[in-house]
Every structure is written in C-alpha cells, then in structure tokens.
Design an enzyme around this catalytic site. Structure first.
Site, short mmCIF file in Angstrom:
data_model
loop_
_atom_site.label_atom_id
_atom_site.label_comp_id
_atom_site.label_asym_id
_atom_site.label_seq_id
_atom_site.Cartn_x
_atom_site.Cartn_y
_atom_site.Cartn_z
N ASP A 189 17.51 45.73 33.93
CA ASP A 189 17.25 46.55 35.11
C ASP A 189 16.03 47.42 34.85
OD1 ASP A 189 17.62 47.51 37.58
OD2 ASP A 189 19.31 48.80 37.11
N CYS A 191 38.88 84.75 37.29
CA CYS A 191 39.34 86.11 37.00
C CYS A 191 38.69 87.18 37.86
CB CYS A 191 39.13 86.44 35.53
SG CYS A 191 37.39 86.62 35.09
N CYS A 194 39.38 85.64 30.41
CA CYS A 194 39.46 84.94 31.70
C CYS A 194 40.38 83.73 31.56
CB CYS A 194 38.04 84.51 32.08
SG CYS A 194 37.98 83.25 33.34
N LYS A 211 20.34 30.22 34.24
CA LYS A 211 19.23 29.31 34.56
C LYS A 211 19.60 27.91 34.11
CE LYS A 211 15.93 33.03 33.82
NZ LYS A 211 15.04 33.70 32.86
N SER A 266 12.12 36.28 43.68
CA SER A 266 13.26 37.03 43.14
C SER A 266 14.42 36.06 42.97
CB SER A 266 13.61 38.19 44.06
OG SER A 266 13.95 37.69 45.30
N LEU A 267 15.53 36.60 42.50
CA LEU A 267 16.67 35.74 42.23
C LEU A 267 17.72 35.89 43.32
CD1 LEU A 267 17.13 36.61 38.47
CD2 LEU A 267 16.49 34.38 39.37
N LYS A 278 25.63 39.48 39.51
CA LYS A 278 25.49 40.94 39.44
C LYS A 278 26.82 41.58 39.06
CE LYS A 278 22.44 43.05 41.70
NZ LYS A 278 21.16 43.73 41.58
N GLU A 321 21.64 34.68 30.17
CA GLU A 321 21.00 35.81 29.48
C GLU A 321 21.18 37.09 30.30
OE1 GLU A 321 17.47 33.55 29.86
OE2 GLU A 321 16.52 34.99 31.20
N LYS A 369 20.49 40.33 32.59
CA LYS A 369 19.54 40.67 33.64
C LYS A 369 19.15 42.13 33.43
CE LYS A 369 18.90 40.53 38.65
NZ LYS A 369 18.14 41.74 38.73
N CYS A 424 30.81 83.60 33.23
CA CYS A 424 31.81 84.66 33.27
C CYS A 424 31.93 85.18 31.84
CB CYS A 424 33.15 84.09 33.73
SG CYS A 424 34.53 85.20 33.41
N TYR A 471 11.44 37.20 29.30
CA TYR A 471 12.56 36.26 29.44
C TYR A 471 12.18 34.92 30.08
CZ TYR A 471 12.37 38.94 33.76
OH TYR A 471 11.94 39.59 34.87
N CYS A 506 33.66 85.44 39.19
CA CYS A 506 34.34 84.31 38.56
C CYS A 506 35.49 83.82 39.43
CB CYS A 506 34.86 84.73 37.19
SG CYS A 506 35.90 83.47 36.44
N TYR A 535 22.39 46.42 50.44
CA TYR A 535 21.25 45.72 51.03
C TYR A 535 21.53 44.21 51.08
CZ TYR A 535 16.46 44.09 51.76
OH TYR A 535 15.35 43.48 52.26
N ASP A 536 22.02 43.68 49.96
CA ASP A 536 22.32 42.25 49.91
C ASP A 536 23.36 41.85 50.95
OD1 ASP A 536 20.52 41.69 47.98
OD2 ASP A 536 21.95 41.75 46.32
N ARG A 554 5.00 42.80 39.88
CA ARG A 554 5.44 41.69 40.71
C ARG A 554 4.74 41.67 42.07
NH1 ARG A 554 9.54 41.39 44.49
NH2 ARG A 554 10.19 39.27 44.93
S1 IVH Z 1 14.14 35.19 35.88
C1 IVH Z 1 12.17 33.14 39.50
N1 IVH Z 1 15.46 36.51 34.08
O1 IVH Z 1 15.38 40.43 38.18
C2 IVH Z 1 13.08 33.80 38.54
N2 IVH Z 1 14.63 37.71 35.95
O2 IVH Z 1 16.37 40.28 40.93
C3 IVH Z 1 12.34 34.63 37.61
N3 IVH Z 1 15.08 40.12 35.87
O3 IVH Z 1 12.39 39.50 39.72
C4 IVH Z 1 13.14 35.73 37.14
N4 IVH Z 1 16.16 40.10 33.95
O4 IVH Z 1 12.30 41.15 37.70
C5 IVH Z 1 14.81 36.58 35.25
N5 IVH Z 1 16.62 37.54 32.37
C6 IVH Z 1 15.97 37.62 33.52
C7 IVH Z 1 15.79 38.83 34.22
C8 IVH Z 1 15.12 38.85 35.44
C9 IVH Z 1 15.72 40.85 34.95
C10 IVH Z 1 14.52 40.66 37.12
C11 IVH Z 1 13.19 40.07 37.52
C12 IVH Z 1 13.46 39.43 38.84
C13 IVH Z 1 14.61 40.23 39.34
C14 IVH Z 1 15.38 39.49 40.40
#
Ligand code: IVH
Length: 708
Positions: free
Chosen positions: A145, A448, A468, A327, A111-112, A351, A141, A143, A463, A254, A445, A65-66, A164
């Site tokens: 999922d 055999c 066998c 960050k 989103s990021l 990622k 830190e 990320k 089996c 976070y 099988c 997608y990205d 969100r």
């Molecule tokens: S910071 C404006 N920190 O990833 C930035 N997001 O793909 C605020 N996520 O929408 C987000 N771990 O749901 C931040 N350590 C982390 C995260 C994190 C997971 C998620 C979050 C965000 C999405 C973006």
C-alpha cells in the site's frame, strides 16, 4: 476531469447520495430504474474521482468506491445500451497535476481488479481456465500500500522513473526516484541478455519509520499523519529531491513489465518464462522485491489459503499490506488473456478487510489517565475497520480537535493502519448539516472537579489532584497489569469493580484484600478468590524493575525502569537521589530526571512504597547470584521466534529458552544467534537469512530444549 469544481451544497448532496447508494446491492429489474440508478452512480463516482485524484483528499474508502463502481458495471453489463461514452467505467482516472513533465509508459500501467472473497477468486480462476483452456499456476505476493512507480533501464542504467499517472502517461520524477536507496542506479540486466527493461513497483515507508516520523511530528507539536501510504506518496512528489532523500522511502519492485534483448525482441514469455522467474531475476540484480514472500500454487484453493494466512499475519509484516496480488505465473499466456478496459485478466488483487470506514461521532467523553492527563475520546457509531469493530477513538488533545475542526455529529473517516490505534483521518465537512456541536474542552477534571492545568509548551490538560479517583483507579489497573506486577485475575474490570465496592482504594490495598468478602461477590466463588489470592501473593516476588514500572512514574516506561533497577540495591536509595544523579544515566534528559525525582520526593508516594515493603512486596534488586544467567542448552544464545509453534505459545517457548540459559529477542539483529521458525514464518526469516543467522524448526528447537 470534466467538472473541476463542486460547490459546498453540491458536495453535500453528493455525499448524501453516496451513502444512500452504498446501501444498494442489486441491479433493479426495471430498466428505467436501472437507468436512473446508473446516472446517479456515475455522478457520485466522478465526484469521488475528483476528491481522490484532484484534491488528493478522498472521503470514502477504497472499498466503498469499489462497491459503487461494481454496481455501475453490473448495471452496464445487464443493459449494455445504457453505457455512456463518458461513464467512469470507460476511462482510467489520473493523478496528474501539472508540476512534473509527462512521460508515456512503455506498456500501459493498468490497475488491478479487486476481489474480496474466496468466491471472487474462484470465479476469476474459472474465467482464466475458460480462456486459456488449460491448467495454469498462480503466483501470489503481497499487495503493497504505497505509491506506484515505473522505472526504465537502458544498457543497465536507470534512465527514468515515473508515477503511474493515468496509466498511459505518468509524471517524470526521475530526480526524486534516484534518491531512493533501494533503487539501483545501475543493474546488470545485460548479464541476463536484457537491453531495455521496465520494472514496476511501489514506494512505501515501513511501519516502524512511519511511527518514528509521527513521534517526531508529535514532539514538534504537529498532529500525526494518518498512514504510511500518504507519507510515501506525499514524499515522492516533493519538488526538492534533497528533501525526498531525507525521507525513509523504500521501493518494492514486483513486476518486470517489459524486457527487450539486443535484437529488440520481447523476452517475456519466451526466454523469461514465468513471473516468479522474472522477479527472481530482479531480486538477483539487487532490487528490493517480494521474492522471499512469493509462492507459486497450481490450484486456487491453495491460493486462497495463502491469502488468508497473510490476512492473519499482515500486522507482523514491516510494511503496510492491503491485500495480496495473484498473478498467472506463465508469462506466455498473458497475450491470450489480455486486458479489460481497466485491468489485466492475468492478475487480480485479493483485498483484506478495509482499514478505513466512514462513521458518525455520537459523543465525546474525557478520560483521565493515571498521570492525570485528560484525553478526549470520540464515541462513534460502531463501524468495521480492518476486521474489528471500532466504537471509540482517541482525539489525542485539544490541538488535534481544533486542527481537524472535529464536532459532535460529524461524519468522519476512520482508519486503522497497521498496529496503529484507530485514527480520525478527517472530518467530511461537506456532509455537515449545521446541527453539529463544537467540542467544549472541560475546565475542571471530569472525575474530581479540580481545575485542569496546562504547562507552557505542553499539548495536554492535566488534573493535578493525586487523589483524583479516576487517576487512582488507572494507577491500580496499571500496577496489576501484565507488564507491571502481572497479577492474573486483577484486570481492568475487576479493579473498577473492587474500587467501587470499597475493596481497593489505594495500590497497597491490593495486598490487604478481604477474600472472604470477594468470595461472596457475584461472579466470584471460593476457587476464583483463592486463585486471585495466590496471584497476589506471587506478585510480591517480582523483580525490582517491574515494581518501578508498576509505580507508574510519569515518563518511565519498561526500558527506563529496567535501567533504574540496575542502579540500586533497594528502591529506598532513590529517596536520596538528586536530579543530577538521574541525569548521569544513559538516555535520561532533564524532563525525565525531574519527573523521577519528583515522584520519589513526594510524601504520599514515599509512604506508599514503605507500605508496600511492609506488606511483603519485594523492593530489592535481585542479588548478583540470582541475576547470573542460568546455565543450559541455550546459554550464550539470543533466540528469536517467527511463525506459529504447535507445542506451545510464544510466551511459554520464550520462558523455556530463558530457563535454559538463553535470552529472547523480539526482532532480528546481528546480536541474534538462533531463529526458531514455526509455521507460516514472517519477514524475520528473510532478514535472518540475509544476516546468515542459524535457523532451526520447531522439532529441532524441542530437541535442543530436551523436550522430545
Ligand atoms: S501488479 C497490471 N503487484 O496496486 C498489474 N501491483 O490496485 C500491475 N500494487 O497499480 C500491478 N502491490 O500500484 C502489482 N505486488 C503487486 C502490487 C501492486 C501493490 C499496486 C500497484 C497497482 C495497484 C492496483
């Protein structure tokens, strides 16, 4: 979403188009071609938004997608007059359906931006230096999922929890949020002078709980869930909070996204100066945060190294982590850095290699395991998933194939989540051409030819011919494997070869092999034959529990084998045991008891065990004397390792501890007395610290062992 319905034919066309667009890398030089391409990209992106946000059923990976999104952005950057008001680049997508009330977030939940390489990160850092004109520090830190949430606290009380949504407005899921035990209903923000706060986080399920959830699903005859993220997101949006409370949900917090004092002034960047400090406060207030995993660096190269280090050890971490978030640490710079239409400029995601990909099923083969279970295995067009090439994937059983309606020729979405084996998440039915072939489960099988049997209530076809060939080979492989008799040099390929050559026909044959002959086989020589002979000889002295495990009794794993070995003086005693005798043992139910009883009452199994004993294989429990723990500097210690050691492998270090009187455990619990911390320690360190367990570094460990 403007278009809410796509018919089958349109979907199929859009999938074909997606696959074609995914092969493109460059913005065309010709403007009219670029315009055409942009139109196509918009069309497919909108379609995938719909699959993702409305149907909750995406058919491409985030990475794919990205790629599409980025190509469109690059076209629009090159030709800004081609931007249309309804281009997906001009909006933030939404996950809102109408089941929960809508609420507005205190600050937009954007989103990021994603990055996939060190070069992407360097470019991001350069942009930051350009904008702020000074050096900055970076906080890194994991990320997580899972499913994003925003929590609002007023006068120390949790007043609201939301999803969100589209980033501006989310769904108010407060009753569900309140059932999550790691979210404090009251947190003493006032102690820090904060009157009103908004915190952001992610709701996740640990890999361990996820595994358990799936095991229970399998026991109940349901097919397993694809990944922890789906399990978490699905749980959060259940309509009944009582049901939500039963799920093993964890909220990792976070970000302190908003903090206001008594006077109504914002405290971020003024009183609370850095992101690291902000998360430290949340940690102190009792939130579950990535604080222990967070690190601050003053240059981007160190950031890259830390990200790569995590990519290597992500599997060890208890939660699914799909990348790292970097960050800018100085909060006062956030206003200056600002936002693009989608992302804050002060943060970026790095990622990891995608753990999902789409590919084609070329064929399905049926493998016979050592217990006779026939497993369908799909052969795939090889594809990279999470850093490894996947070319085949288990389809588990006939029900799985039926439920997912899997056919040969299908385009499928494959995922490798955590330590979970590759898994077919779903068939992309919209891509079907009509030429796909249904999978015919064999009646006999494949090895055999005996008719296959299915017990009532079981999901597997078996089996039941003990001779066998496929089963025999698998049993020999298992017997010699590392956790069983640990015969080095007698791995899967060698066993198959020896079986074909007639050198090995049964398990006892291992102890009668003709090394003169082996020596002359291609790829062998006097040295390797001699090594093999030595390894085979050594294996005769293994403990009884290894032998019991190596026999491959259905439903008997390593733990049960150990427990069984402690009940007898030699293995022959089991020849007289009754089903009830097994039932008296801890953790053994009727099914396992019957299976062990059947094994030891089968004439050919009994003969095999007698033969092994005659060939010199140990069939006795070690005497009390030998079983007594060795004395040494680790006596009384239960040791756990985390991180990498320079001196030696984990296995060697564990052996050392055991030789010097100690015990080794895999995970941290209250029983553990010592944690040895190597380079890049994992989450075990944090847990050990929480439990107040003593930690030592590699040097101290070696000193203790008398090595240096
Ligand atoms: S910071 C404006 N920190 O990833 C930035 N997001 O793909 C605020 N996520 O929408 C987000 N771990 O749901 C931040 N350590 C982390 C995260 C994190 C997971 C998620 C979050 C965000 C999405 C973006």
């Amino acid at each position: 979403m403007q278009q809410t319905q796509y018919d089958e034919k349109t979907q199929k066309e859009l999938i074909d188009l997606t696959r074609k667009l995914l092969t493109l890398k460059n913005v065309p030089d010709d403007k009219s071609e670029a315009e055409k391409l942009a139109e196509q990209l918009r069309k497919v992106i909108k379609f995938h938004d719909w699959r993702y946000y409305i149907l909750n059923d995406p058919i491409i990976s985030d990475y794919e997608y990205d790629q599409l999104f980025k190509l469109l952005k690059r076209i629009e950057e090159k030709y800004p007059d081609l931007i249309t008001p309804d281009s997906p680049t001009q909006r933030v997508a939404s996950d809102i359906t109408k089941e929960f009330p809508e609420v507005e977030h205190l600050t937009p939940m954007l989103s990021l931006e994603n990055s996939y390489s060190p070069e992407d990160l360097r470019a991001w850092a350069r942009r930051i230096y350009e904008i702020v004109g000074q050096n900055v520090s970076f906080c890194v830190e994991p990320k997580y999922d899972g499913a994003g949430i925003a929590l609002v606290y007023e006068n120390d009380l949790l007043v609201r929890g939301a999803t969100r949504g589209d980033g501006i407005k989310g769904e108010d899921i407060t009753p569900n949020i309140k059932t999550i035990k790691t979210i404090p209903l009251k947190a003493e923000f006032s102690k820090k002078g904060i009157k009103r706060a908004e915190v952001r986080g992610e709701v996740v399920i640990s890999k361990e709980h996820f595994k358990k959830m799936n095991e229970e699903r399998e026991k109940a005859g349901l097919t397993p869930l694809a990944n922890p993220r789906n399990a978490a997101a699905g749980s959060l949006r259940l309509q009944d909070p009582k049901e939500v409370a039963k799920r093993p949900l964890v909220a990792v917090v976070y970000q302190l996204s908003y903090a206001e004092n008594e006077k109504g002034e914002s405290m971020l960047g003024t009183i609370i100066k850095t992101h690291y400090e902000a998360v430290g406060i949340l940690h102190e207030l009792g939130f579950f945060t990535p604080y222990p995993e967070m690190k601050v660096f003053d240059n981007i190269e160190d950031v890259i190294a830390y990200c790569q280090e995590w990519e290597r050890k992500r599997e060890e971490y208890p939660y699914e982590v799909d990348g790292m978030v970097i960050k800018v640490n100085e909060l006062y710079l956030y206003d200056k850095l600002g936002f693009t239409s989608h992302h804050p400029r002060w943060a970026i995601a790095y990622k990891f290699k995608a753990n999902q990909a789409t590919t084609i099923i070329k064929d399905v083969v049926f493998q016979v395991g050592r217990t006779g279970i026939v497993t369908p295995v799909a052969k795939l067009e090889p594809v990279q998933v999470g850093g490894v090439v996947v070319s085949s994937v288990s389809l588990f059983n006939e029900d799985f194939i039926r439920q997912k309606d899997i056919r040969i020729g299908d385009l499928v979405l494959v995922e490798r989540a955590g330590e979970v084996i590759p898994y077919i998440v779903k068939v992309i039915k919209e891509a079907r051409t009509g030429n796909e072939k249904p999978i015919e489960f064999p009646k006999t099988c494949p090895s055999c030819g005996s008719p296959l049997v299915k017990e009532p209530g079981e999901a597997f076809w078996r089996c039941i011919n003990a001779n066998c060939p496929a089963q025999v080979v698998e049993r020999i492989i298992h017997f010699a494997s590392r956790d069983a008799m640990d015969i080095e040099g007698l791995g899967e390929q060698t066993v198959r070869r020896f079986y074909k050559a007639g050198i090995l026909k049964t398990i006892p044959d291992i102890y009668r092999m003709d090394y003169e002959r082996i020596m002359r086989l291609p790829g062998f020589g006097p040295k390797s034959a001699q090594n093999l002979q030595k390894a085979v000889e050594e294996s005769k002295h293994r403990d009884l529990d290894r032998l019991i495990y190596a026999l491959g009794i259905p439903n008997v794993g390593k733990v049960t084998a150990k427990m069984l070995a402690q009940q007898v003086n030699d293995i022959f005693e089991f020849f007289d045991w009754k089903v009830e005798d097994y039932m008296k043992l801890p953790d053994i139910g009727p099914k396992v008891a019957k299976s062990i009883y059947d094994f030891f009452h089968n004439e050919s199994n009994r003969n095999m065990i007698k033969e092994l004993a005659e060939l010199g294989v140990n069939v006795k429990r070690l005497s009390q004397e030998e079983e007594k723990p060795k004395e040494g500097p680790f006596s009384g210690h239960v040791v756990v390792f985390t991180g990498e050691l320079d001196c030696c492998s984990r296995r060697q270090a564990s052996k050392l501890v055991e030789e010097l009187g100690g015990k080794v455990a895999n995970s941290v619990s209250r029983k553990v007395t010592l944690l040895v911390v190597g380079k890049n320690p994992g989450s075990k360190l944090r847990k050990a610290q929480q439990l107040g367990i003593k930690t030592i570094d590699e040097q101290e460990f070696l000193n203790m062992a008398g090595k240096k």
